[in-house]
Design an enzyme around this catalytic site. Sequence first.
Site, PDB file in Angstrom:
ATOM      1  N   ASP A  52      47.612  33.120  41.630  1.00  0.00           N
ATOM      2  CA  ASP A  52      47.319  32.077  40.651  1.00  0.00           C
ATOM      3  C   ASP A  52      48.180  32.280  39.403  1.00  0.00           C
ATOM      4  O   ASP A  52      48.647  33.382  39.133  1.00  0.00           O
ATOM      5  CB  ASP A  52      45.838  32.135  40.233  1.00  0.00           C
ATOM      6  CG  ASP A  52      44.899  31.844  41.391  1.00  0.00           C
ATOM      7  OD1 ASP A  52      45.344  31.203  42.367  1.00  0.00           O
ATOM      8  OD2 ASP A  52      43.735  32.266  41.310  1.00  0.00           O
TER       9      ASP A  52
HETATM   10  N1  URA Z   1      42.370  35.537  44.623  1.00  0.00           N
HETATM   11  C1  URA Z   1      42.329  34.693  43.580  1.00  0.00           C
HETATM   12  O1  URA Z   1      41.286  34.138  43.263  1.00  0.00           O
HETATM   13  N2  URA Z   1      43.463  34.463  42.907  1.00  0.00           N
HETATM   14  C2  URA Z   1      44.643  35.059  43.210  1.00  0.00           C
HETATM   15  O2  URA Z   1      45.643  34.830  42.540  1.00  0.00           O
HETATM   16  C3  URA Z   1      44.661  35.948  44.287  1.00  0.00           C
HETATM   17  C4  URA Z   1      43.514  36.168  44.985  1.00  0.00           C
END
Ligand code: URA
Length: 244
Positions: free
Chosen positions: A107
């Site tokens: 993310d």
């Molecule tokens: N899980 C998440 O919620 N976000 C990420 O970036 C990676 C794993």
Amino acid sequence: MSHVVRLDRLLTGQGYGTRSEIRGIIREDRVTVNGEVERNGALHVDPAKDRVAFDGELIISAPAPVVMMNKPAGVLTANGDGLHSTVMSLLPDKWRTRKLMPVGRLDMDTTGLLLFTSDGDLAHRLIHPKRHVDKLYRATLDAPIIDADIEAFESGIPLGGYKALPARLTRDPSDKLAALVTVQEGKYHQVKRMFAVRGRTVMALTRLSIGPLRLDAMLRPGACRALTPAEESALREICGADGS
Ligand code: URA
């Protein structure tokens, strides 16, 4: 066996860029043949005999390296949406032009270990849930975890119509609001959604490892380096991409 090829085709074939990018690269005097700058992309070269170099680095018919990045917060794992800066813009030119692609996604606000490879088979194996390649994250939460959370993660958290594979959840001894979680898959916002099911909000998330590969603690945010041969072979071995 001797095998002559046009200089521009050698460069595109080795993943240094598209045909028009290669034309630009040649015009910028970044390509040398046997030590001399070469501006004629149509020149025929023999990669087995001629020393062709890009930005001073010899081109050999070897695959591009697998690269690890310490992804900083605030950059997208994508090729570019025109609005945000992306992880691709942080890759040095010599790798960006070799068709390296991020392996899976983190993310925008997630930091830590992100891999890049031009080997689509390796990327697929590392992210496919069937391969069960562990991904270890450190999550900072709005409230400490309790034993019931650990058990729930172990039994598989329901995520909509899907039950997540068992995940290992432990306390981080250095911070009572932090937890370490190992997941075997990488669904959209997976870790944040798993904690949300348990009534927690993830305030910060960092990926620390993928299978046997740990984030290099010496890499500052935004920096990257090629994996060592030992790291790459351990990674390939764990997901069966080593030809075994
Ligand atoms: N899980 C998440 O919620 N976000 C990420 O970036 C990676 C794993």
